[in-house]
Write a protein that holds these residues in place. Structure first.
Motif, PDB file in Angstrom:
ATOM      1  N   VAL A  10      34.450  41.598  49.216  1.00 11.44           N
ATOM      2  CA  VAL A  10      35.101  42.444  48.504  1.00 11.44           C
ATOM      3  C   VAL A  10      34.440  42.265  47.151  1.00 11.44           C
ATOM      4  O   VAL A  10      32.814  42.138  46.775  1.00 11.44           O
ATOM      5  CB  VAL A  10      35.963  40.862  47.645  1.00 11.44           C
ATOM      6  CG1 VAL A  10      36.571  41.349  46.675  1.00 11.44           C
ATOM      7  CG2 VAL A  10      36.891  39.841  48.766  1.00 11.44           C
ATOM      8  N   CYS A  12      33.357  43.833  43.592  1.00  9.00           N
ATOM      9  CA  CYS A  12      33.344  43.838  42.619  1.00  9.00           C
ATOM     10  C   CYS A  12      32.730  44.283  41.007  1.00  9.00           C
ATOM     11  O   CYS A  12      33.428  44.101  39.394  1.00  9.00           O
ATOM     12  CB  CYS A  12      33.303  42.346  42.077  1.00  9.00           C
ATOM     13  SG  CYS A  12      31.928  41.746  41.628  1.00  9.00           S
ATOM     14  N   THR A  38      30.037  40.573  45.423  1.00  3.06           N
ATOM     15  CA  THR A  38      30.814  39.243  45.184  1.00  3.06           C
ATOM     16  C   THR A  38      31.063  38.119  46.786  1.00  3.06           C
ATOM     17  O   THR A  38      30.430  38.922  47.884  1.00  3.06           O
ATOM     18  CB  THR A  38      32.344  39.366  45.338  1.00  3.06           C
ATOM     19  OG1 THR A  38      33.159  40.642  46.367  1.00  3.06           O
ATOM     20  CG2 THR A  38      32.531  40.102  44.302  1.00  3.06           C
ATOM     21  N   LEU A  39      31.148  36.823  46.795  1.00  2.52           N
ATOM     22  CA  LEU A  39      30.619  35.792  47.851  1.00  2.52           C
ATOM     23  C   LEU A  39      32.679  35.440  48.575  1.00  2.52           C
ATOM     24  O   LEU A  39      33.088  34.576  47.201  1.00  2.52           O
ATOM     25  CB  LEU A  39      30.022  35.075  47.934  1.00  2.52           C
ATOM     26  CG  LEU A  39      28.972  36.025  47.825  1.00  2.52           C
ATOM     27  CD1 LEU A  39      27.507  33.804  47.913  1.00  2.52           C
ATOM     28  CD2 LEU A  39      28.241  36.929  48.605  1.00  2.52           C
ATOM     29  N   PRO A  40      33.352  35.676  49.089  1.00  2.00           N
ATOM     30  CA  PRO A  40      34.846  35.841  49.165  1.00  2.00           C
ATOM     31  C   PRO A  40      34.420  34.285  50.291  1.00  2.00           C
ATOM     32  O   PRO A  40      34.457  33.941  50.267  1.00  2.00           O
ATOM     33  CB  PRO A  40      35.521  36.539  50.089  1.00  2.00           C
ATOM     34  CG  PRO A  40      33.919  37.581  50.661  1.00  2.00           C
ATOM     35  CD  PRO A  40      32.382  36.988  50.201  1.00  2.00           C
ATOM     36  N   CYS A  41      35.953  33.283  48.438  1.00  2.00           N
ATOM     37  CA  CYS A  41      35.999  32.348  49.070  1.00  2.00           C
ATOM     38  C   CYS A  41      37.484  32.195  48.675  1.00  2.00           C
ATOM     39  O   CYS A  41      38.047  32.155  47.847  1.00  2.00           O
ATOM     40  CB  CYS A  41      35.539  31.075  48.757  1.00  2.00           C
ATOM     41  SG  CYS A  41      35.435  29.526  49.249  1.00  2.00           S
ATOM     42  N   ARG A  42      38.735  31.700  49.437  1.00  2.00           N
ATOM     43  CA  ARG A  42      39.592  31.507  49.379  1.00  2.00           C
ATOM     44  C   ARG A  42      40.703  30.323  50.500  1.00  2.00           C
ATOM     45  O   ARG A  42      40.344  29.744  51.185  1.00  2.00           O
ATOM     46  CB  ARG A  42      40.424  32.734  49.628  1.00  2.00           C
ATOM     47  CG  ARG A  42      42.241  32.882  49.109  1.00  2.00           C
ATOM     48  CD  ARG A  42      42.915  34.521  49.129  1.00  2.00           C
ATOM     49  NE  ARG A  42      44.213  34.278  48.799  1.00  2.00           N
ATOM     50  CZ  ARG A  42      44.273  34.903  47.953  1.00  2.00           C
ATOM     51  NH1 ARG A  42      43.453  34.893  46.404  1.00  2.00           N
ATOM     52  NH2 ARG A  42      45.912  33.970  47.464  1.00  2.00           N
ATOM     53  N   TRP A  56      30.364  25.592  45.016  1.00  2.00           N
ATOM     54  CA  TRP A  56      28.876  26.530  45.285  1.00  2.00           C
ATOM     55  C   TRP A  56      28.381  26.193  45.458  1.00  2.00           C
ATOM     56  O   TRP A  56      27.972  26.026  44.715  1.00  2.00           O
ATOM     57  CB  TRP A  56      29.372  28.158  45.052  1.00  2.00           C
ATOM     58  CG  TRP A  56      30.959  28.938  44.670  1.00  2.00           C
ATOM     59  CD1 TRP A  56      31.665  28.884  44.303  1.00  2.00           C
ATOM     60  CD2 TRP A  56      30.312  29.555  46.533  1.00  2.00           C
ATOM     61  NE1 TRP A  56      32.591  29.974  45.067  1.00  2.00           N
ATOM     62  CE2 TRP A  56      31.737  30.828  45.994  1.00  2.00           C
ATOM     63  CE3 TRP A  56      30.263  29.421  47.588  1.00  2.00           C
ATOM     64  CZ2 TRP A  56      32.097  31.253  47.342  1.00  2.00           C
ATOM     65  CZ3 TRP A  56      30.333  30.793  48.616  1.00  2.00           C
ATOM     66  CH2 TRP A  56      31.034  31.850  48.404  1.00  2.00           C
ATOM     67  N   ASP A  95      41.964  31.933  44.627  1.00  2.00           N
ATOM     68  CA  ASP A  95      40.847  32.626  44.750  1.00  2.00           C
ATOM     69  C   ASP A  95      39.850  31.666  44.202  1.00  2.00           C
ATOM     70  O   ASP A  95      39.481  31.553  42.907  1.00  2.00           O
ATOM     71  CB  ASP A  95      40.831  33.711  43.419  1.00  2.00           C
ATOM     72  CG  ASP A  95      39.662  34.700  44.466  1.00  2.00           C
ATOM     73  OD1 ASP A  95      39.313  34.488  45.496  1.00  2.00           O
ATOM     74  OD2 ASP A  95      39.395  35.631  43.443  1.00  2.00           O
ATOM     75  N   THR A  97      36.508  33.377  44.688  1.00  2.00           N
ATOM     76  CA  THR A  97      35.018  33.730  44.806  1.00  2.00           C
ATOM     77  C   THR A  97      34.162  33.582  43.654  1.00  2.00           C
ATOM     78  O   THR A  97      34.826  34.379  42.928  1.00  2.00           O
ATOM     79  CB  THR A  97      36.186  35.271  45.314  1.00  2.00           C
ATOM     80  OG1 THR A  97      37.242  35.302  46.343  1.00  2.00           O
ATOM     81  CG2 THR A  97      34.760  37.037  45.375  1.00  2.00           C
ATOM     82  N   CYS A 113      30.440  27.243  50.220  1.00  2.00           N
ATOM     83  CA  CYS A 113      32.359  27.090  48.629  1.00  2.00           C
ATOM     84  C   CYS A 113      33.321  26.070  49.432  1.00  2.00           C
ATOM     85  O   CYS A 113      32.806  25.503  50.737  1.00  2.00           O
ATOM     86  CB  CYS A 113      32.216  28.126  49.062  1.00  2.00           C
ATOM     87  SG  CYS A 113      34.246  28.729  47.962  1.00  2.00           S
TER      88      CYS A 113
END
Length: 328
Positions: A10, A12, A38-42, A56, A95, A97, A113
């Motif tokens: 993602v 940013c 950004t390092l995504p995590c959801r 993280w 979210d 992220t 994450c």
């Protein structure tokens, strides 16, 4: 067992120059030094009333984890070198992220994450790779004079860090061939061979990374493979009417509002910018080198390379100088 998930990158920030590739089991994010990424995590599904606990961490070479950021509702804490450089994007309640600003060489690696929300939890792994170059390094003392701590210091002094196995492997796949064994950041010692020959493991061995295994970090002595990434400034050869000794070279760069360039600077300029100059020049460690990206007669006729003249007497007035001017 908690399932591992991977996601696409993602974007940013407008300064981001990165791409993500899905290898099937995890995502690799490619970026440049100085980028914001950004390092995504959801967490999918409905959040509980109690909110998310988010952690993280960065996975180290010995499989330990270094905390990056921990969030519990409105309470957030960042750690170590990540303080004031990371935060959560939080586009909605699910979210997690992570945003990392102004990427540094040591930011390379695997990030984990973990989200916990009531009975729901999730783990995400993202590999962050910096675009850069691996180069072999030995000091003025000569071949095989560095223990592991010395190797770390030597790389840092040349605007670099000790390379990882993955970084050296990638360089080998791109054709790197070097017959001197060097430290990697996991404490192992290896060297890359693309053209098998007797002095380098023998004619009957296949091409690959020759492996000495893990060595005593205090008492074993080898060279080192360093890794550096894109420059955050200008690398250049400073034209002068006469040749310089080392002290004159240092002062000449200073008078030009710069510093004498480091070995990492010349490799980054050569590999990542295509810098080409057939003039031998002083560098900060007292070595003399020159970068050739277009092989030609009298200038590395057989291959593109950073040519190494040696560590001459610093009083000799036989060379020019390469300077580096950091961005303001």
């Amino acid at each position: 067992m908690i399932t591992l998930f991977s996601f696409a990158l993602v974007v940013c920030a407008s300064s981001l120059h990165a791409e993500a590739q899905d290898s099937g089991s995890r995502t690799k994010v490619y970026a440049n030094r100085g980028d914001n990424i950004t390092l995504p995590c959801r967490l999918e599904g409905q959040s509980s009333l109690f909110g998310n606990r988010i952690k993280w961490a960065k996975l180290e070479d010995d499989s330990s984890e270094t905390n990056v950021l921990i969030s519990m509702g409105p309470h957030k804490k960042t750690y170590g070198n990540f303080q004031n450089r990371v935060y959560l994007l939080e586009v909605d309640d699910n979210d997690a992220t992570l945003v990392i600003t102004d990427l540094e060489l040591n930011d390379y690696g695997t990030y984990i994450c973990e989200i916990i929300n009531g009975m729901n939890d999730k783990i995400v792994e993202v590999d962050l790779e910096l675009q850069g170059v691996v180069f072999p390094y030995s000091p003025r003392l000569g071949r095989y004079n560095l223990n592991f701590q010395d190797a770390e210091t030597a790389c840092l002094e040349q605007d670099a860090v000790v390379a990882s196995f993955e970084q050296l492997y990638g360089e080998w796949r791109n054709g790197m061939d070097w017959c001197n064994a060097g430290w990697l950041n996991d404490g192992t010692v290896k060297y890359p061979i693309t053209k098998p020959r007797e002095p380098c493991g023998g004619m009957r061995t296949s091409a690959g990374l020759r492996n000495y295994g893990r060595r005593d970090k205090s008492n074993s002595r080898y060279d080192v493979f360093c890794f550096t990434a894109s420059l955050k400034g200008r690398f250049y050869y400073l034209i002068q009417p006469k040749k310089l000794n080392f002290d004159e070279a240092v002062n000449t760069c200073k008078r030009d509002g710069a510093e004498i360039a480091k070995v990492g600077h010349i490799y980054a300029a050569w590999k990542l910018q295509g810098y080409d100059r057939c003039d031998a020049g002083w560098l900060a460690d007292g070595s003399v080198r020159y970068p050739i990206s277009r092989p030609r007669k009298n200038c590395s006729p057989t291959e593109a390379a950073v040519r190494f003249v040696g560590f001459p007497d610093k009083k000799q007035k036989l060379y020019g100088v390469y300077c580096y001017k950091p961005q303001p």
